[in-house]
Write an enzyme that holds these catalytic residues in place. Structure first.
Site, short mmCIF file in Angstrom:
data_model
loop_
_atom_site.label_atom_id
_atom_site.label_comp_id
_atom_site.label_asym_id
_atom_site.label_seq_id
_atom_site.Cartn_x
_atom_site.Cartn_y
_atom_site.Cartn_z
N ASN A 105 -6.23 20.34 11.01
CA ASN A 105 -6.24 18.80 10.72
C ASN A 105 -7.33 18.34 11.63
OD1 ASN A 105 -4.65 17.48 8.71
ND2 ASN A 105 -3.17 18.47 9.71
N ASP A 159 6.86 3.02 8.56
CA ASP A 159 8.31 2.79 9.65
C ASP A 159 8.75 1.49 9.85
OD1 ASP A 159 7.74 5.82 10.16
OD2 ASP A 159 5.83 5.27 11.06
N HIS A 187 3.95 8.14 15.03
CA HIS A 187 4.48 8.15 13.68
C HIS A 187 5.22 9.87 13.40
CE1 HIS A 187 5.24 7.94 9.40
NE2 HIS A 187 4.26 8.93 9.10
#
Length: 333
Positions: A105, A159, A187
């Site tokens: 990523n 969330d 997160h």
């Protein structure tokens, strides 16, 4: 009518985008009279699927959707953007180490940050959704030095919505009667859903959350664990990660960046930490309570933090520092 704004969604052939694109294109996010040019980016093997998504968007006959550009090329996708919603990322596969996921990523978000730097407007608002979202967002921001760090945020609104919904169900009220929940930090399963400043509208009046719920053990135990683990629970049940709820949260997040937060209310967003009043280290993308006006967020200052909250806020910050340092090492900066 105003000129169309250029909105990019990456991972555009994926399941989150499939739940998201219709809402953007019909005006639920950027305004009911704001024309849209949609730019859809995905990897080359997904282009046939993306063609099907484009056909469906065309078949919706939406008055605000003026142009659709589907591509696998960053120089096309990132050109002159007003908003970028970066959903696409490498998902964690079975047996994959977290550091391998981070490595994959970092490469993606370094490249996309560089594309933002080179091709997008300097005023572009960037929302990172692909996980690990906080650190991916930081890498993208670091890779686009001429775009203000304040223009980058990551999604913790899912969330926030999960927490609000759990409280509303517990109290037997609509979710709109719960306000000022806070998600602090990452997160991830270390996030801290904080209800010490939350207000619940019951029986015609506003009550502090602890007074409305009347179950401190649940609020400090199972409630927090449920919100932290909700993503895993959805995967276990559906065999797929959250898509409909993630898309709704993306819409909420971008709508409030564009239109602002209601008076007296705040929301949760992963934003750049720099000299905040809560003792969170600088140079992290950390979820804070924010208020938004004129497309600019401001961290809500001066909220009292007790020892219980401090421990949880510090634990999630420690995880983010570890992730950041690993990512910076991979980047070689």
């Amino acid at each position: 009518m105003s000129e169309p704004i250029r909105v990019l969604v990456t991972g555009a052939a994926g399941q989150i985008a499939y739940s998201l694109l219709f809402s953007i294109a019909k005006g639920d996010v950027f305004g009911k009279d704001q024309p849209i040019a949609l730019l859809l980016l995905d990897i080359t093997p997904m282009l046939p699927v993306l063609d099907g998504v484009v056909m469906e968007l065309q078949d919706c006959a939406l008055p605000l959707l003026r142009e659709i550009i589907a591509t696998d090329k960053e120089d096309v996708a990132f050109k002159d953007l007003d908003a970028a919603i970066l959903v696409g990322s490498m998902p964690r596969r079975e047996g994959m180490e977290r550091k391998d996921l981070l490595k994959a990523n970092v490469a993606i978000f370094k490249s996309q940050g560089a594309a933002l730097e080179k091709y997008a407007k300097k005023t572009v608002k960037v929302l990172v959704v692909g996980n690990p979202a906080n650190t991916n967002c930081l890498i993208a921001a670091m890779s686009a030095p001429s775009i203000p760090k304040e223009n980058f945020s990551c999604l913790t609104r899912l969330d926030h919505n999960r927490a609000s919904s759990q409280l509303a169900m517990r109290c037997g009220i609509p979710a709109t009667h719960v306000k000022n929940v806070i998600i602090w930090g990452n997160h991830s399963s270390t996030q801290y859903p904080d209800v010490h400043h939350c207000l619940v509208n019951m029986s015609g009046g506003e009550l502090a959350c602890f007074d409305a719920v009347k179950d401190d053990a649940w609020l400090k135990g199972d409630f927090i664990a449920t919100v932290q683990q909700r993503g895993n629970a959805v995967i276990k049940a559906r065999k797929l990660s959250s898509a409909m709820s993630a898309a709704k949260a993306i819409c909420d997040h971008m709508r409030e960046i564009w239109s602002g937060t209601p008076e007296g209310e705040f929301t949760s967003m992963g934003v750049y930490s720099s000299g905040n009043s809560y003792g969170v280290a600088d140079d992290l993308i950390y979820s804070f309570p924010v208020q938004i006006k004129d497309k600019t967020w401001k961290i809500v200052d001066g909220l009292a933090i007790n020892d219980f909250s401090r421990l949880k806020m510090d634990a999630t910050a420690a995880e983010l520092m570890e992730e950041r340092d690993a990512a910076v090492y991979i980047l070689g900066v």
